[in-house]
Write an enzyme that holds these catalytic residues in place. Structure first.
Site, PDB file in Angstrom:
ATOM      1  N   CYS A 196      -3.234  -5.226   4.740  1.00  0.00           N
ATOM      2  CA  CYS A 196      -3.561  -6.648   4.581  1.00  0.00           C
ATOM      3  C   CYS A 196      -4.736  -7.128   5.431  1.00  0.00           C
ATOM      4  O   CYS A 196      -4.683  -7.076   6.663  1.00  0.00           O
ATOM      5  CB  CYS A 196      -2.323  -7.477   4.903  1.00  0.00           C
ATOM      6  SG  CYS A 196      -2.625  -9.235   4.616  1.00  0.00           S
ATOM      7  N   CYS A 215       0.824  -5.652   8.722  1.00  0.00           N
ATOM      8  CA  CYS A 215       0.917  -4.922   7.448  1.00  0.00           C
ATOM      9  C   CYS A 215      -0.398  -4.154   7.218  1.00  0.00           C
ATOM     10  O   CYS A 215      -1.476  -4.767   7.156  1.00  0.00           O
ATOM     11  CB  CYS A 215       1.170  -5.902   6.303  1.00  0.00           C
ATOM     12  SG  CYS A 215       2.528  -7.038   6.654  1.00  0.00           S
ATOM     13  N   CYS A 272       6.385 -21.121  -7.079  1.00  0.00           N
ATOM     14  CA  CYS A 272       6.792 -19.980  -6.258  1.00  0.00           C
ATOM     15  C   CYS A 272       6.019 -20.086  -4.952  1.00  0.00           C
ATOM     16  O   CYS A 272       4.844 -20.482  -4.974  1.00  0.00           O
ATOM     17  CB  CYS A 272       6.444 -18.673  -6.974  1.00  0.00           C
ATOM     18  SG  CYS A 272       6.858 -17.184  -6.011  1.00  0.00           S
ATOM     19  N   CYS A 303       1.911 -19.965  -7.886  1.00  0.00           N
ATOM     20  CA  CYS A 303       2.438 -19.319  -6.681  1.00  0.00           C
ATOM     21  C   CYS A 303       1.520 -19.648  -5.507  1.00  0.00           C
ATOM     22  O   CYS A 303       0.298 -19.577  -5.648  1.00  0.00           O
ATOM     23  CB  CYS A 303       2.482 -17.810  -6.865  1.00  0.00           C
ATOM     24  SG  CYS A 303       3.261 -17.313  -8.404  1.00  0.00           S
ATOM     25  N   ARG A 328       5.862  -7.487 -13.056  1.00  0.00           N
ATOM     26  CA  ARG A 328       4.502  -8.074 -13.009  1.00  0.00           C
ATOM     27  C   ARG A 328       3.467  -7.069 -12.526  1.00  0.00           C
ATOM     28  O   ARG A 328       3.617  -6.434 -11.480  1.00  0.00           O
ATOM     29  CB  ARG A 328       4.482  -9.294 -12.093  1.00  0.00           C
ATOM     30  CG  ARG A 328       3.074  -9.911 -12.025  1.00  0.00           C
ATOM     31  CD  ARG A 328       3.020 -11.187 -11.216  1.00  0.00           C
ATOM     32  NE  ARG A 328       3.997 -12.122 -11.705  1.00  0.00           N
ATOM     33  CZ  ARG A 328       4.856 -12.767 -10.929  1.00  0.00           C
ATOM     34  NH1 ARG A 328       4.850 -12.600  -9.631  1.00  0.00           N
ATOM     35  NH2 ARG A 328       5.735 -13.597 -11.451  1.00  0.00           N
ATOM     36  N   CYS A 365      -2.811 -13.883  10.678  1.00  0.00           N
ATOM     37  CA  CYS A 365      -1.375 -13.587  10.651  1.00  0.00           C
ATOM     38  C   CYS A 365      -1.025 -12.632  11.785  1.00  0.00           C
ATOM     39  O   CYS A 365      -1.754 -11.686  12.057  1.00  0.00           O
ATOM     40  CB  CYS A 365      -1.003 -12.973   9.295  1.00  0.00           C
ATOM     41  SG  CYS A 365       0.760 -12.644   9.147  1.00  0.00           S
ATOM     42  N   CYS A 404      11.484 -13.311  -6.294  1.00  0.00           N
ATOM     43  CA  CYS A 404      10.355 -12.496  -6.750  1.00  0.00           C
ATOM     44  C   CYS A 404      10.188 -11.431  -5.668  1.00  0.00           C
ATOM     45  O   CYS A 404       9.879 -11.764  -4.515  1.00  0.00           O
ATOM     46  CB  CYS A 404       9.108 -13.369  -6.855  1.00  0.00           C
ATOM     47  SG  CYS A 404       7.590 -12.430  -7.139  1.00  0.00           S
TER      48      CYS A 404
HETATM   49  S1  SF4 Z   1       1.016  -9.220   4.135  1.00  0.00           S
HETATM   50 FE1  SF4 Z   1      -0.662 -10.056   5.423  1.00  0.00          FE
HETATM   51  S2  SF4 Z   1      -0.268 -12.233   5.458  1.00  0.00           S
HETATM   52 FE2  SF4 Z   1       1.624 -11.272   4.755  1.00  0.00          FE
HETATM   53  S3  SF4 Z   1       2.833 -10.918   6.617  1.00  0.00           S
HETATM   54 FE3  SF4 Z   1       1.640  -9.051   6.287  1.00  0.00          FE
HETATM   55  S4  SF4 Z   1      -0.248  -9.351   7.516  1.00  0.00           S
HETATM   56 FE4  SF4 Z   1       0.719 -11.367   7.263  1.00  0.00          FE
END
Ligand code: SF4
Length: 333
Positions: free
Chosen positions: A73, A70, A141, A110, A273, A66, A201
């Site tokens: 993540c 974040c 979802c 989901c 949740r 990705c 959600c």
């Molecule tokens: S949470 Fe992870 S998968 Fe989702 S946008 Fe952020 S880096 Fe990408």
């Protein structure tokens, strides 16, 4: 901590409000624990069967690589986690997983894809998955990142029930966690999803080093949306080796439980949740979360890429607590 005279522990309100102020949310957080749980449980009982838990199952349909950053993540391409990226899954593989989740008691399936935003051709594949899962008799979802108006319209037309898009934390703290998109980007996608008539959600993650005020402000953002999200996932940070948030000071579990209770009070008709982080919670802590108003969980041994309690353990916990799975969506207005 002392109770604010502005909020009586027995004062109840099941009205869905959209004008929460910081001082009153902080006053809720500051209530004596027993008063807060009593208030949350009372409101919970006015809106839901108190012993019923909605069960969702989550599958990562496209994993890793990705472009977003974040900080929590392992799927971000920027971090050195030991995750193996996987392209978008074939539809039949997804449907087999959905069938299995249904047999294990999930009412909602989901599907999460690690994208900043999907391409239109990806949406067509996801629509096929949505239609296949709905044909199994389950709610659907998806979480795919930012969407355009055309994409939300196509997902709605394809029969999608829910779109997950979390705010993660307060607007003030957001740039400490994510720099590749803005809070407003998130709010804009949420507005598009609503506009298309898809259920929302939306929740966040606590334990990321945020302050008490940040937690209150996150809940205010959620509760002061024009309509409360039908599902509100409250995640406890799962610290993953290689991500920037690895090593963050752990949050007091009682603050997590208070967050569930305050969410229940502020969004009385939403499904709250218990999401990521459940694998690190004792059965007793989860029982307190249910008492505080959580009435939805993710079932299944994996939550996207991190571990989740085994379904057999969850079934046993439900038995021990006299809980039953069922129900869907939002409480009736
Ligand atoms: S949470 Fe992870 S998968 Fe989702 S946008 Fe952020 S880096 Fe990408």
């Amino acid at each position: 901590m002392s109770a604010s005279p502005a909020i009586s522990p027995t004062q109840q309100s099941t009205t869905t409000r959209h004008d929460w102020q910081l001082d009153e949310v902080q006053a809720l957080y500051a209530l004596p624990f027993n008063d807060l749980i009593f208030k949350a449980q009372t409101i919970h009982r006015e809106n839901f069967d108190p012993n019923e838990i909605q069960v969702s199952s989550l599958l990562s349909i496209k994993t890793g690589s990705c472009s977003e950053d974040c900080g929590y993540c392992p799927q971000s391409a920027r971090y050195d986690s030991d995750l193996t990226p996987e392209a978008l899954m074939p539809v039949d593989v997804v449907l087999k997983a959905a069938q299995k989740a249904k047999e294990q008691g999930a009412s909602r399936f989901c599907m999460g894809a690690a994208w900043r935003q999907p391409k239109d051709r990806d949406i067509e594949r996801v629509v096929e998955m949505v239609q296949g899962v709905k044909a199994l008799g389950m709610e659907t979802c998806v979480t795919l990142g930012m969407l355009t108006d055309t994409q939300t319209a196509r997902l709605k037309e394809g029969g999608l029930d829910y779109y997950n898009h979390n705010l993660d934390t307060s607007e003030d703290y957001y740039s400490e966690i994510i720099t590749t998109r803005t809070y407003q980007d998130r709010l804009d996608t949420l507005a598009r999803v609503r506009e298309a008539g898809i259920n929302v959600c939306c929740g966040g993650i606590v334990g990321m080093g945020e302050s008490d005020v940040d937690r209150s402000k996150l809940l205010i953002e959620l509760a002061n949306l024009p309509k409360h999200p039908e599902s509100v996932p409250v995640n406890m940070l799962v610290q993953v080796e290689g991500t920037p948030l690895m090593g963050t000071e752990a949050l007091d579990p009682l603050i997590f439980i208070r967050t569930i209770a305050v969410a229940r009070i502020m969004m009385p008709k939403s499904r709250v949740r218990l999401s990521a982080g459940r694998n690190n919670m004792s059965d007793e802590m989860q029982a307190l979360c249910f008492l505080a108003g959580a009435n939805s969980i993710f079932y299944g041994d994996k939550l996207l890429t991190t571990d989740n309690p085994m379904t057999s353990h969850d079934s046993r916990l439900f038995e021990r607590l006299g809980l039953h799975s069922g129900g869907s969506s939002y409480a009736n207005d």
